[in-house]
Design an enzyme around this catalytic site. Structure first.
Site, PDB file in Angstrom:
ATOM      1  N   MET A  45       0.847  -1.198   0.000  1.00  0.00           N
ATOM      2  CA  MET A  45       0.000   0.000   0.000  1.00  0.00           C
ATOM      3  C   MET A  45       0.879   1.244   0.000  1.00  0.00           C
ATOM      4  SD  MET A  45      -2.329   1.263   3.270  1.00  0.00           S
ATOM      5  CE  MET A  45      -3.856   0.461   2.843  1.00  0.00           C
ATOM      6  N   ASN A  46       0.529   2.263  -0.825  1.00  0.00           N
ATOM      7  CA  ASN A  46       1.073   3.604  -0.584  1.00  0.00           C
ATOM      8  C   ASN A  46      -0.058   4.621  -0.500  1.00  0.00           C
ATOM      9  OD1 ASN A  46       2.037   2.859  -3.551  1.00  0.00           O
ATOM     10  ND2 ASN A  46       1.977   5.054  -3.612  1.00  0.00           N
ATOM     11  N   ASP A  47      -0.061   5.685  -1.280  1.00  0.00           N
ATOM     12  CA  ASP A  47      -0.947   6.833  -1.040  1.00  0.00           C
ATOM     13  C   ASP A  47      -2.423   6.525  -0.776  1.00  0.00           C
ATOM     14  OD1 ASP A  47       1.376   7.650  -2.271  1.00  0.00           O
ATOM     15  OD2 ASP A  47       0.392   8.843  -3.801  1.00  0.00           O
ATOM     16  N   GLN A  63      -3.395   3.265  -3.086  1.00  0.00           N
ATOM     17  CA  GLN A  63      -2.465   2.690  -4.048  1.00  0.00           C
ATOM     18  C   GLN A  63      -2.117   1.283  -3.561  1.00  0.00           C
ATOM     19  OE1 GLN A  63      -0.692   4.696  -7.042  1.00  0.00           O
ATOM     20  NE2 GLN A  63      -2.898   4.786  -6.778  1.00  0.00           N
ATOM     21  N   TRP A  71       6.203  -2.110  -4.281  1.00  0.00           N
ATOM     22  CA  TRP A  71       5.457  -1.361  -5.291  1.00  0.00           C
ATOM     23  C   TRP A  71       5.432  -2.122  -6.612  1.00  0.00           C
ATOM     24  CZ3 TRP A  71       5.818   1.038 -10.012  1.00  0.00           C
ATOM     25  CH2 TRP A  71       4.853   2.018 -10.284  1.00  0.00           C
ATOM     26  N   SER A 103      -2.392   7.780  -8.263  1.00  0.00           N
ATOM     27  CA  SER A 103      -3.226   8.468  -7.274  1.00  0.00           C
ATOM     28  C   SER A 103      -4.248   9.425  -7.875  1.00  0.00           C
ATOM     29  CB  SER A 103      -2.336   9.228  -6.298  1.00  0.00           C
ATOM     30  OG  SER A 103      -1.751   8.299  -5.429  1.00  0.00           O
ATOM     31  N   ARG A 164       0.377  14.490 -12.475  1.00  0.00           N
ATOM     32  CA  ARG A 164      -0.386  13.449 -11.759  1.00  0.00           C
ATOM     33  C   ARG A 164      -1.044  13.916 -10.459  1.00  0.00           C
ATOM     34  NH1 ARG A 164       4.984  11.799 -11.677  1.00  0.00           N
ATOM     35  NH2 ARG A 164       6.019  11.964  -9.654  1.00  0.00           N
ATOM     36  N   ASP A 165      -1.846  12.990  -9.921  1.00  0.00           N
ATOM     37  CA  ASP A 165      -2.490  13.089  -8.614  1.00  0.00           C
ATOM     38  C   ASP A 165      -3.591  14.150  -8.568  1.00  0.00           C
ATOM     39  OD1 ASP A 165      -0.462  11.254  -8.150  1.00  0.00           O
ATOM     40  OD2 ASP A 165       0.811  12.657  -7.063  1.00  0.00           O
ATOM     41  N   GLU A 219       4.165  16.291  -5.529  1.00  0.00           N
ATOM     42  CA  GLU A 219       3.194  15.209  -5.674  1.00  0.00           C
ATOM     43  C   GLU A 219       1.975  15.478  -4.786  1.00  0.00           C
ATOM     44  OE1 GLU A 219       5.579  11.313  -7.018  1.00  0.00           O
ATOM     45  OE2 GLU A 219       5.649  11.621  -4.865  1.00  0.00           O
TER      46      GLU A 219
HETATM   47  C1  FRU Z   1       3.205   9.531  -4.305  1.00  0.00           C
HETATM   48  C2  FRU Z   1       3.154   8.896  -5.684  1.00  0.00           C
HETATM   49  C3  FRU Z   1       2.196   9.642  -6.595  1.00  0.00           C
HETATM   50  C4  FRU Z   1       1.799   8.598  -7.591  1.00  0.00           C
HETATM   51  C5  FRU Z   1       1.770   7.341  -6.760  1.00  0.00           C
HETATM   52  C6  FRU Z   1       2.193   6.098  -7.492  1.00  0.00           C
HETATM   53  O1  FRU Z   1       3.642   8.678  -3.312  1.00  0.00           O
HETATM   54  O2  FRU Z   1       4.461   8.841  -6.235  1.00  0.00           O
HETATM   55  O3  FRU Z   1       2.729  10.820  -7.159  1.00  0.00           O
HETATM   56  O4  FRU Z   1       0.557   8.886  -8.186  1.00  0.00           O
HETATM   57  O5  FRU Z   1       2.637   7.567  -5.656  1.00  0.00           O
HETATM   58  O6  FRU Z   1       1.965   4.957  -6.727  1.00  0.00           O
END
Ligand code: FRU
Length: 472
Positions: A45-47, A63, A71, A103, A164-165, A219
Protein backbone atom coordinates in the site's frame (compact mmCIF):
# COMPACT_ATOMS: atom_id res chain seq x y z
CA UNK A 1 0.30 0.11 -34.79
CA UNK A 2 -0.17 -2.49 -32.07
CA UNK A 3 -3.67 -3.69 -31.39
CA UNK A 4 -4.26 -4.57 -27.74
CA UNK A 5 -6.62 -7.49 -27.61
CA UNK A 6 -8.34 -7.62 -24.27
CA UNK A 7 -8.60 -11.32 -23.65
CA UNK A 8 -9.71 -11.01 -20.00
CA UNK A 9 -12.91 -9.19 -19.09
CA UNK A 10 -12.49 -6.76 -16.16
CA UNK A 11 -15.20 -8.56 -14.17
CA UNK A 12 -13.36 -11.90 -14.55
CA UNK A 13 -10.03 -10.29 -13.61
CA UNK A 14 -11.68 -8.76 -10.51
CA UNK A 15 -13.17 -12.05 -9.37
CA UNK A 16 -9.80 -13.77 -9.80
CA UNK A 17 -8.05 -11.05 -7.82
CA UNK A 18 -10.52 -11.27 -4.92
CA UNK A 19 -10.04 -15.05 -4.78
CA UNK A 20 -6.25 -14.56 -4.78
CA UNK A 21 -6.46 -12.01 -1.91
CA UNK A 22 -8.70 -14.35 0.13
CA UNK A 23 -6.22 -17.19 -0.27
CA UNK A 24 -3.07 -15.14 0.44
CA UNK A 25 -4.56 -13.49 3.53
CA UNK A 26 -4.30 -16.75 5.46
CA UNK A 27 -0.52 -16.82 4.93
CA UNK A 28 0.13 -13.46 6.63
CA UNK A 29 2.29 -13.39 9.76
CA UNK A 30 0.21 -11.34 12.25
CA UNK A 31 3.05 -10.07 14.48
CA UNK A 32 3.12 -6.47 13.11
CA UNK A 33 -0.46 -6.39 11.77
CA UNK A 34 -2.11 -3.14 12.85
CA UNK A 35 -5.28 -3.24 14.98
CA UNK A 36 -6.79 0.16 14.18
CA UNK A 37 -4.91 1.47 11.13
CA UNK A 38 -5.99 0.74 7.56
CA UNK A 39 -3.46 -1.58 5.89
CA UNK A 40 -3.56 -3.70 2.72
CA UNK A 41 -5.13 -7.17 3.09
CA UNK A 42 -2.01 -8.57 1.37
CA UNK A 43 0.76 -6.94 -0.65
CA UNK A 44 1.75 -3.30 -0.85
CA UNK A 45 0.00 0.00 0.00
CA UNK A 46 1.07 3.60 -0.58
CA UNK A 47 -0.95 6.83 -1.04
CA UNK A 48 -4.52 7.35 0.17
CA UNK A 49 -6.85 8.04 -2.79
CA UNK A 50 -10.47 9.06 -3.33
CA UNK A 51 -11.14 10.02 0.31
CA UNK A 52 -14.83 10.96 0.21
CA UNK A 53 -18.28 10.57 1.76
CA UNK A 54 -20.90 8.79 -0.36
CA UNK A 55 -24.33 7.37 0.51
CA UNK A 56 -23.79 7.55 4.27
CA UNK A 57 -20.24 6.20 4.49
CA UNK A 58 -16.66 7.38 4.23
CA UNK A 59 -14.78 5.84 1.32
CA UNK A 60 -11.05 5.47 1.23
CA UNK A 61 -9.12 4.03 -1.69
CA UNK A 62 -5.39 3.43 -1.77
CA UNK A 63 -2.46 2.69 -4.05
CA UNK A 64 -2.34 -1.09 -3.98
CA UNK A 65 -0.20 -3.87 -5.43
CA UNK A 66 -1.64 -7.20 -4.30
CA UNK A 67 0.98 -9.59 -5.68
CA UNK A 68 4.11 -8.63 -3.69
CA UNK A 69 4.99 -6.59 -0.59
CA UNK A 70 6.60 -3.97 -2.79
CA UNK A 71 5.46 -1.36 -5.29
CA UNK A 72 4.17 -2.70 -8.62
CA UNK A 73 1.50 -1.90 -11.26
CA UNK A 74 -0.97 0.14 -9.24
CA UNK A 75 -4.51 -0.90 -8.41
CA UNK A 76 -6.95 1.02 -6.19
CA UNK A 77 -7.77 -0.89 -2.99
CA UNK A 78 -10.98 0.15 -1.22
CA UNK A 79 -12.33 0.36 2.36
CA UNK A 80 -15.42 2.03 3.87
CA UNK A 81 -16.35 3.34 7.31
CA UNK A 82 -19.31 4.92 9.09
CA UNK A 83 -17.08 6.97 11.44
CA UNK A 84 -13.43 7.16 10.22
CA UNK A 85 -12.43 4.57 12.85
CA UNK A 86 -14.13 1.24 12.03
CA UNK A 87 -13.20 0.10 8.51
CA UNK A 88 -14.33 -2.81 6.36
CA UNK A 89 -12.84 -3.87 3.06
CA UNK A 90 -14.59 -3.79 -0.30
CA UNK A 91 -13.42 -5.40 -3.55
CA UNK A 92 -10.46 -3.76 -5.32
CA UNK A 93 -11.99 -0.80 -7.16
CA UNK A 94 -9.59 -0.26 -10.08
CA UNK A 95 -7.32 -2.76 -11.82
CA UNK A 96 -4.55 -1.69 -14.18
CA UNK A 97 -4.98 -2.47 -17.88
CA UNK A 98 -2.89 -0.57 -20.44
CA UNK A 99 -2.52 2.02 -17.67
CA UNK A 100 -1.38 1.79 -14.07
CA UNK A 101 -3.95 3.44 -11.79
CA UNK A 102 -1.93 6.12 -9.97
CA UNK A 103 -3.23 8.47 -7.27
CA UNK A 104 -6.36 10.59 -7.50
CA UNK A 105 -9.51 11.67 -5.73
CA UNK A 106 -13.29 11.18 -5.66
CA UNK A 107 -16.33 13.44 -5.84
CA UNK A 108 -20.06 12.82 -5.82
CA UNK A 109 -21.82 14.12 -8.95
CA UNK A 110 -25.60 13.68 -9.05
CA UNK A 111 -25.81 10.25 -7.43
CA UNK A 112 -22.59 8.85 -8.85
CA UNK A 113 -19.24 8.44 -7.13
CA UNK A 114 -16.69 9.70 -9.67
CA UNK A 115 -13.00 8.82 -9.38
CA UNK A 116 -10.41 10.95 -11.17
CA UNK A 117 -6.99 9.34 -11.28
CA UNK A 118 -3.71 9.40 -13.13
CA UNK A 119 -3.21 6.84 -15.86
CA UNK A 120 0.52 6.09 -15.85
CA UNK A 121 1.52 4.41 -19.10
CA UNK A 122 4.84 2.93 -20.07
CA UNK A 123 6.03 4.12 -23.50
CA UNK A 124 8.96 3.13 -25.68
CA UNK A 125 10.40 6.63 -26.07
CA UNK A 126 12.20 8.85 -23.50
CA UNK A 127 11.33 9.27 -20.64
CA UNK A 128 9.52 5.93 -21.16
CA UNK A 129 6.30 6.97 -19.42
CA UNK A 130 3.38 9.30 -19.93
CA UNK A 131 0.68 10.53 -17.53
CA UNK A 132 -2.91 11.54 -18.35
CA UNK A 133 -6.07 11.81 -16.26
CA UNK A 134 -8.87 9.22 -16.30
CA UNK A 135 -12.35 8.98 -14.80
CA UNK A 136 -14.21 5.98 -13.38
CA UNK A 137 -17.80 5.83 -12.14
CA UNK A 138 -19.87 3.91 -9.63
CA UNK A 139 -23.57 4.06 -8.77
CA UNK A 140 -23.32 1.81 -5.72
CA UNK A 141 -19.88 2.70 -4.31
CA UNK A 142 -18.70 -0.88 -4.88
CA UNK A 143 -18.32 -1.59 -8.60
CA UNK A 144 -16.43 0.94 -10.72
CA UNK A 145 -16.39 1.27 -14.52
CA UNK A 146 -13.72 3.26 -16.31
CA UNK A 147 -15.05 6.03 -18.58
CA UNK A 148 -14.86 5.04 -22.25
CA UNK A 149 -13.83 8.57 -23.31
CA UNK A 150 -10.59 8.50 -21.23
CA UNK A 151 -8.33 10.42 -20.99
CA UNK A 152 -10.21 13.58 -19.99
CA UNK A 153 -6.99 15.54 -19.49
CA UNK A 154 -4.41 14.35 -22.01
CA UNK A 155 -1.41 16.54 -21.14
CA UNK A 156 0.08 19.33 -19.02
CA UNK A 157 0.24 22.83 -20.65
CA UNK A 158 4.00 22.42 -21.18
CA UNK A 159 3.68 18.76 -22.19
CA UNK A 160 5.67 17.57 -19.16
CA UNK A 161 5.12 13.82 -18.65
CA UNK A 162 5.07 14.20 -14.84
CA UNK A 163 1.43 15.23 -14.55
CA UNK A 164 -0.39 13.45 -11.76
CA UNK A 165 -2.49 13.09 -8.61
CA UNK A 166 -5.69 15.03 -9.47
CA UNK A 167 -7.60 16.41 -6.45
CA UNK A 168 -11.10 17.51 -7.46
CA UNK A 169 -13.63 19.70 -5.62
CA UNK A 170 -16.72 21.74 -6.43
CA UNK A 171 -17.13 25.49 -6.06
CA UNK A 172 -20.23 27.24 -7.41
CA UNK A 173 -21.16 25.73 -10.79
CA UNK A 174 -17.68 24.46 -11.55
CA UNK A 175 -15.54 21.48 -10.71
CA UNK A 176 -11.92 22.37 -10.04
CA UNK A 177 -8.86 20.14 -10.04
CA UNK A 178 -5.27 20.65 -8.89
CA UNK A 179 -2.50 18.47 -10.34
CA UNK A 180 1.16 18.01 -9.47
CA UNK A 181 3.66 18.65 -12.24
CA UNK A 182 6.94 20.41 -13.05
CA UNK A 183 8.40 23.23 -15.13
CA UNK A 184 10.61 22.51 -18.16
CA UNK A 185 13.66 23.08 -15.94
CA UNK A 186 12.47 20.62 -13.29
CA UNK A 187 10.86 22.73 -10.59
CA UNK A 188 7.79 21.34 -8.87
CA UNK A 189 4.48 23.08 -9.40
CA UNK A 190 0.72 22.81 -9.02
CA UNK A 191 -1.68 23.36 -11.93
CA UNK A 192 -5.32 24.45 -11.60
CA UNK A 193 -8.12 23.53 -14.07
CA UNK A 194 -11.90 23.79 -14.09
CA UNK A 195 -14.80 22.03 -15.77
CA UNK A 196 -18.59 22.09 -15.85
CA UNK A 197 -19.00 18.35 -16.37
CA UNK A 198 -15.72 16.70 -15.16
CA UNK A 199 -15.09 15.72 -18.78
CA UNK A 200 -13.86 18.81 -20.61
CA UNK A 201 -11.31 20.80 -18.67
CA UNK A 202 -9.95 24.33 -19.04
CA UNK A 203 -6.47 25.22 -17.75
CA UNK A 204 -6.63 28.23 -15.39
CA UNK A 205 -3.34 28.92 -13.62
CA UNK A 206 -0.22 27.74 -11.82
CA UNK A 207 -1.14 28.15 -8.13
CA UNK A 208 2.26 27.26 -6.72
CA UNK A 209 5.75 26.73 -8.06
CA UNK A 210 9.10 25.82 -6.56
CA UNK A 211 11.84 28.42 -6.90
CA UNK A 212 14.24 25.48 -6.93
CA UNK A 213 14.63 25.17 -3.16
CA UNK A 214 11.20 23.59 -2.92
CA UNK A 215 12.15 20.59 -5.02
CA UNK A 216 11.83 19.17 -8.52
CA UNK A 217 8.33 17.67 -8.29
CA UNK A 218 5.24 18.35 -6.19
CA UNK A 219 3.19 15.21 -5.67
CA UNK A 220 -0.33 14.81 -4.31
CA UNK A 221 -1.45 18.44 -4.16
CA UNK A 222 -4.58 19.37 -2.24
CA UNK A 223 -6.20 22.80 -2.09
CA UNK A 224 -8.94 23.83 0.34
CA UNK A 225 -10.36 26.57 2.50
CA UNK A 226 -9.73 26.43 6.25
CA UNK A 227 -10.89 29.17 8.63
CA UNK A 228 -11.10 31.77 5.86
CA UNK A 229 -7.63 31.04 4.42
CA UNK A 230 -6.64 28.80 1.52
CA UNK A 231 -4.22 25.95 2.11
CA UNK A 232 -2.00 24.45 -0.55
CA UNK A 233 -0.97 21.08 0.85
CA UNK A 234 1.47 18.95 -1.14
CA UNK A 235 4.37 16.52 -1.07
CA UNK A 236 7.52 18.05 -2.58
CA UNK A 237 10.29 15.76 -3.77
CA UNK A 238 13.89 16.94 -3.72
CA UNK A 239 14.09 19.42 -0.82
CA UNK A 240 17.51 19.58 0.85
CA UNK A 241 17.59 18.96 4.62
CA UNK A 242 18.12 22.13 6.72
CA UNK A 243 18.97 21.51 10.37
CA UNK A 244 16.02 19.68 11.95
CA UNK A 245 13.84 20.13 8.88
CA UNK A 246 13.18 18.02 5.77
CA UNK A 247 14.90 14.90 7.03
CA UNK A 248 12.71 12.32 5.26
CA UNK A 249 13.25 11.10 1.69
CA UNK A 250 10.44 13.46 0.62
CA UNK A 251 8.36 15.94 2.62
CA UNK A 252 4.68 16.83 3.10
CA UNK A 253 3.60 20.30 4.11
CA UNK A 254 1.54 23.35 3.36
CA UNK A 255 1.48 26.99 2.34
CA UNK A 256 -1.18 29.29 3.83
CA UNK A 257 -2.51 32.02 1.57
CA UNK A 258 -5.52 33.57 -0.05
CA UNK A 259 -7.21 32.64 -3.29
CA UNK A 260 -9.44 34.51 -5.68
CA UNK A 261 -11.92 32.52 -7.82
CA UNK A 262 -11.99 35.36 -10.40
CA UNK A 263 -8.28 35.76 -11.07
CA UNK A 264 -7.37 32.15 -10.09
CA UNK A 265 -4.40 33.54 -8.24
CA UNK A 266 -3.13 32.01 -4.99
CA UNK A 267 -1.19 34.55 -2.91
CA UNK A 268 1.03 32.84 -0.29
CA UNK A 269 1.07 34.48 3.14
CA UNK A 270 3.01 31.95 5.21
CA UNK A 271 5.76 29.91 3.58
CA UNK A 272 6.03 26.10 3.49
CA UNK A 273 5.83 24.19 6.78
CA UNK A 274 5.85 20.44 7.39
CA UNK A 275 2.51 19.14 8.64
CA UNK A 276 3.87 16.09 10.51
CA UNK A 277 7.36 15.72 11.92
CA UNK A 278 7.64 11.92 12.12
CA UNK A 279 9.71 9.47 10.07
CA UNK A 280 6.88 7.94 8.02
CA UNK A 281 4.32 10.32 6.63
CA UNK A 282 3.61 11.18 2.99
CA UNK A 283 1.07 11.92 0.24
CA UNK A 284 -1.81 13.36 2.30
CA UNK A 285 -5.38 13.75 1.15
CA UNK A 286 -8.23 15.64 2.81
CA UNK A 287 -12.01 15.71 2.55
CA UNK A 288 -14.67 17.94 4.05
CA UNK A 289 -17.77 16.61 5.78
CA UNK A 290 -20.18 18.32 8.19
CA UNK A 291 -18.00 21.43 8.11
CA UNK A 292 -14.89 19.52 9.29
CA UNK A 293 -11.71 19.04 7.27
CA UNK A 294 -10.33 15.52 7.72
CA UNK A 295 -6.86 14.37 6.69
CA UNK A 296 -5.36 10.99 5.98
CA UNK A 297 -1.79 10.16 4.97
CA UNK A 298 0.29 7.22 3.89
CA UNK A 299 2.01 6.02 7.11
CA UNK A 300 5.11 5.38 5.05
CA UNK A 301 7.90 6.84 2.98
CA UNK A 302 9.69 6.03 -0.26
CA UNK A 303 12.99 4.14 -0.15
CA UNK A 304 12.86 3.00 3.47
CA UNK A 305 12.71 -0.59 4.80
CA UNK A 306 9.38 -2.15 5.82
CA UNK A 307 10.18 -4.99 8.26
CA UNK A 308 6.65 -6.39 7.72
CA UNK A 309 7.32 -7.06 4.03
CA UNK A 310 8.53 -10.60 4.80
CA UNK A 311 5.16 -11.16 6.51
CA UNK A 312 3.12 -10.77 3.31
CA UNK A 313 2.18 -7.09 3.47
CA UNK A 314 3.75 -3.60 3.60
CA UNK A 315 2.49 -0.10 4.33
CA UNK A 316 -0.45 1.47 6.16
CA UNK A 317 -2.48 4.63 6.67
CA UNK A 318 -2.12 6.94 9.68
CA UNK A 319 -5.08 7.43 11.98
CA UNK A 320 -7.57 10.00 10.63
CA UNK A 321 -7.07 13.57 11.78
CA UNK A 322 -9.15 16.72 11.93
CA UNK A 323 -7.60 20.03 10.88
CA UNK A 324 -7.86 23.49 12.36
CA UNK A 325 -6.02 26.71 11.58
CA UNK A 326 -4.78 28.94 14.39
CA UNK A 327 -2.53 31.86 13.52
CA UNK A 328 0.21 30.77 11.17
CA UNK A 329 -0.18 27.04 11.49
CA UNK A 330 -2.41 24.05 11.00
CA UNK A 331 -3.34 22.05 14.09
CA UNK A 332 -3.93 18.34 13.61
CA UNK A 333 -5.95 16.26 16.09
CA UNK A 334 -7.11 12.62 16.05
CA UNK A 335 -10.76 12.50 14.96
CA UNK A 336 -13.15 12.53 17.93
CA UNK A 337 -14.39 8.98 17.27
CA UNK A 338 -10.91 7.67 18.20
CA UNK A 339 -12.04 7.67 21.84
CA UNK A 340 -14.52 4.90 20.92
CA UNK A 341 -11.51 2.55 20.65
CA UNK A 342 -10.75 2.79 24.38
CA UNK A 343 -11.22 -0.45 26.27
CA UNK A 344 -9.87 -1.03 29.74
CA UNK A 345 -7.84 1.61 31.58
CA UNK A 346 -4.37 0.16 32.12
CA UNK A 347 -2.95 3.06 34.14
CA UNK A 348 -4.41 6.15 35.79
CA UNK A 349 -2.25 8.24 38.08
CA UNK A 350 1.36 9.17 38.82
CA UNK A 351 4.07 7.42 36.87
CA UNK A 352 7.13 7.80 39.09
CA UNK A 353 10.71 7.78 37.79
CA UNK A 354 11.52 4.30 36.39
CA UNK A 355 7.90 3.11 36.69
CA UNK A 356 6.85 0.87 33.82
CA UNK A 357 3.49 0.51 32.06
CA UNK A 358 2.93 -2.82 30.30
CA UNK A 359 0.63 -2.77 27.31
CA UNK A 360 -0.44 -5.40 24.88
CA UNK A 361 -0.17 -4.60 21.14
CA UNK A 362 -2.20 -1.37 21.39
CA UNK A 363 -2.45 1.62 23.67
CA UNK A 364 -3.36 5.25 24.00
CA UNK A 365 -1.50 7.30 26.61
CA UNK A 366 -2.28 10.78 27.88
CA UNK A 367 0.89 12.11 29.47
CA UNK A 368 1.27 15.35 31.42
CA UNK A 369 4.55 16.57 32.85
CA UNK A 370 6.05 19.79 34.14
CA UNK A 371 7.43 21.48 31.02
CA UNK A 372 9.99 23.47 33.00
CA UNK A 373 11.81 20.15 33.54
CA UNK A 374 13.01 17.41 31.20
CA UNK A 375 10.66 14.65 30.10
CA UNK A 376 11.86 11.31 28.81
CA UNK A 377 9.68 8.34 27.99
CA UNK A 378 11.26 5.16 26.75
CA UNK A 379 8.93 3.03 24.65
CA UNK A 380 9.97 -0.43 23.49
CA UNK A 381 8.87 -3.98 22.82
CA UNK A 382 8.29 -6.11 25.92
CA UNK A 383 10.66 -8.70 24.36
CA UNK A 384 12.97 -6.10 22.81
CA UNK A 385 12.95 -4.19 19.53
CA UNK A 386 10.83 -1.20 18.59
CA UNK A 387 12.81 1.19 20.73
CA UNK A 388 11.87 4.86 20.63
CA UNK A 389 12.56 7.64 23.09
CA UNK A 390 10.20 10.63 23.42
CA UNK A 391 11.80 13.64 25.05
CA UNK A 392 11.11 17.25 25.98
CA UNK A 393 14.05 19.58 26.49
CA UNK A 394 12.97 22.76 28.33
CA UNK A 395 16.26 24.53 27.42
CA UNK A 396 15.54 24.52 23.68
CA UNK A 397 11.79 23.83 24.02
CA UNK A 398 11.93 20.96 21.56
CA UNK A 399 10.00 17.70 21.39
CA UNK A 400 12.25 14.85 20.27
CA UNK A 401 11.28 11.51 18.74
CA UNK A 402 14.42 9.39 18.74
CA UNK A 403 13.94 6.10 16.90
CA UNK A 404 17.08 4.10 17.57
CA UNK A 405 19.25 7.17 17.05
CA UNK A 406 17.36 8.48 14.02
CA UNK A 407 16.11 11.77 15.47
CA UNK A 408 13.16 13.96 14.45
CA UNK A 409 12.67 17.08 16.57
CA UNK A 410 10.85 20.39 16.49
CA UNK A 411 10.13 23.35 18.72
CA UNK A 412 6.82 23.22 20.57
CA UNK A 413 4.92 26.20 21.94
CA UNK A 414 1.72 24.87 23.55
CA UNK A 415 -1.31 26.97 22.69
CA UNK A 416 -3.41 25.54 25.53
CA UNK A 417 -3.26 21.90 26.57
CA UNK A 418 0.19 20.57 27.53
CA UNK A 419 -0.80 16.91 27.20
CA UNK A 420 0.98 14.42 24.98
CA UNK A 421 -1.44 12.00 23.39
CA UNK A 422 0.39 8.89 22.23
CA UNK A 423 -1.13 6.16 20.06
CA UNK A 424 0.65 2.82 19.95
CA UNK A 425 -0.34 0.02 17.59
CA UNK A 426 1.41 -3.28 16.83
CA UNK A 427 4.03 -1.50 14.68
CA UNK A 428 3.39 2.25 14.96
CA UNK A 429 3.56 5.33 17.13
CA UNK A 430 1.74 8.65 16.70
CA UNK A 431 2.38 11.53 19.08
CA UNK A 432 0.02 14.53 19.22
CA UNK A 433 1.27 17.41 21.37
CA UNK A 434 -1.20 19.77 23.05
CA UNK A 435 -3.86 21.01 20.65
CA UNK A 436 -2.07 19.33 17.73
CA UNK A 437 0.57 22.03 17.21
CA UNK A 438 3.19 19.32 16.74
CA UNK A 439 2.55 15.75 15.52
CA UNK A 440 4.95 12.87 14.82
CA UNK A 441 4.03 9.67 12.94
CA UNK A 442 6.61 6.89 12.90
CA UNK A 443 6.55 3.15 12.26
CA UNK A 444 8.23 1.14 15.05
CA UNK A 445 8.57 -2.63 15.35
CA UNK A 446 8.40 -4.10 18.87
CA UNK A 447 8.77 -7.78 19.73
CA UNK A 448 5.68 -8.74 21.68
CA UNK A 449 3.65 -6.02 23.39
CA UNK A 450 4.72 -2.55 24.53
CA UNK A 451 6.56 -1.25 27.58
CA UNK A 452 6.54 2.42 28.51
CA UNK A 453 9.18 3.52 31.04
CA UNK A 454 9.39 6.94 32.66
CA UNK A 455 13.04 8.00 32.50
CA UNK A 456 12.24 11.63 33.35
CA UNK A 457 13.70 13.27 36.48
CA UNK A 458 10.05 13.86 37.48
CA UNK A 459 6.85 11.90 38.06
CA UNK A 460 4.35 12.18 35.18
CA UNK A 461 0.56 12.05 35.22
CA UNK A 462 -0.48 9.24 32.92
CA UNK A 463 -3.75 7.72 31.77
CA UNK A 464 -3.31 4.68 29.53
CA UNK A 465 -5.96 2.67 27.70
CA UNK A 466 -5.89 -0.52 25.75
CA UNK A 467 -7.48 0.06 22.32
CA UNK A 468 -9.78 -2.36 20.54
CA UNK A 469 -9.45 -3.66 16.99
CA UNK A 470 -11.29 -1.65 14.32
CA UNK A 471 -9.87 -3.00 11.06
CA UNK A 472 -9.91 -6.58 9.71
C1 FRU B 1 3.21 9.53 -4.30
C2 FRU B 1 3.15 8.90 -5.68
C3 FRU B 1 2.20 9.64 -6.59
C4 FRU B 1 1.80 8.60 -7.59
C5 FRU B 1 1.77 7.34 -6.76
C6 FRU B 1 2.19 6.10 -7.49
O1 FRU B 1 3.64 8.68 -3.31
O2 FRU B 1 4.46 8.84 -6.24
O3 FRU B 1 2.73 10.82 -7.16
O4 FRU B 1 0.56 8.89 -8.19
O5 FRU B 1 2.64 7.57 -5.66
O6 FRU B 1 1.97 4.96 -6.73
Amino acid sequence: ATVHLKTVKQSDAKAELEAYIEEKKSEINPRYRLHYHVAPPVGWMNDPNGFSYYKGEYHLFYQFYPYESKWGPMHWGHVVSPNLVDWRPLPTALLPEEEMCFSGSAVVKDDTLVLMYTAHEITDVEPFFNETQYLAFSDDGVVFEKYEGNPVLPSAPNGNPDFRDPKVWKHGDHWYVVLGSKTDDERGRVLLYRSLDLISWEFLSVIGESTGEMGYMWECPDFFKLKGKHILLMSPQGMTPQGDRYKNTHQTGYIIGSFNYETFEFVPEVSFQEIDFGHDFYATQTTEEDGNRYLIAWFGMWDVPYPEDVDGWAGAMTIFRELDLVGNRILMKPVEAMTSLREETVWDGKLAENDVIQLDKTGELLVTGDLSQNIELEIKGSNGGGQVSLRWDPQVRKVVVDREGDVRQVEWLPLGSEVWRIFLDASSLELFCGEGEVVFSSRVYPDGGWQVVNLSPQALDVVAYKLRRSVP
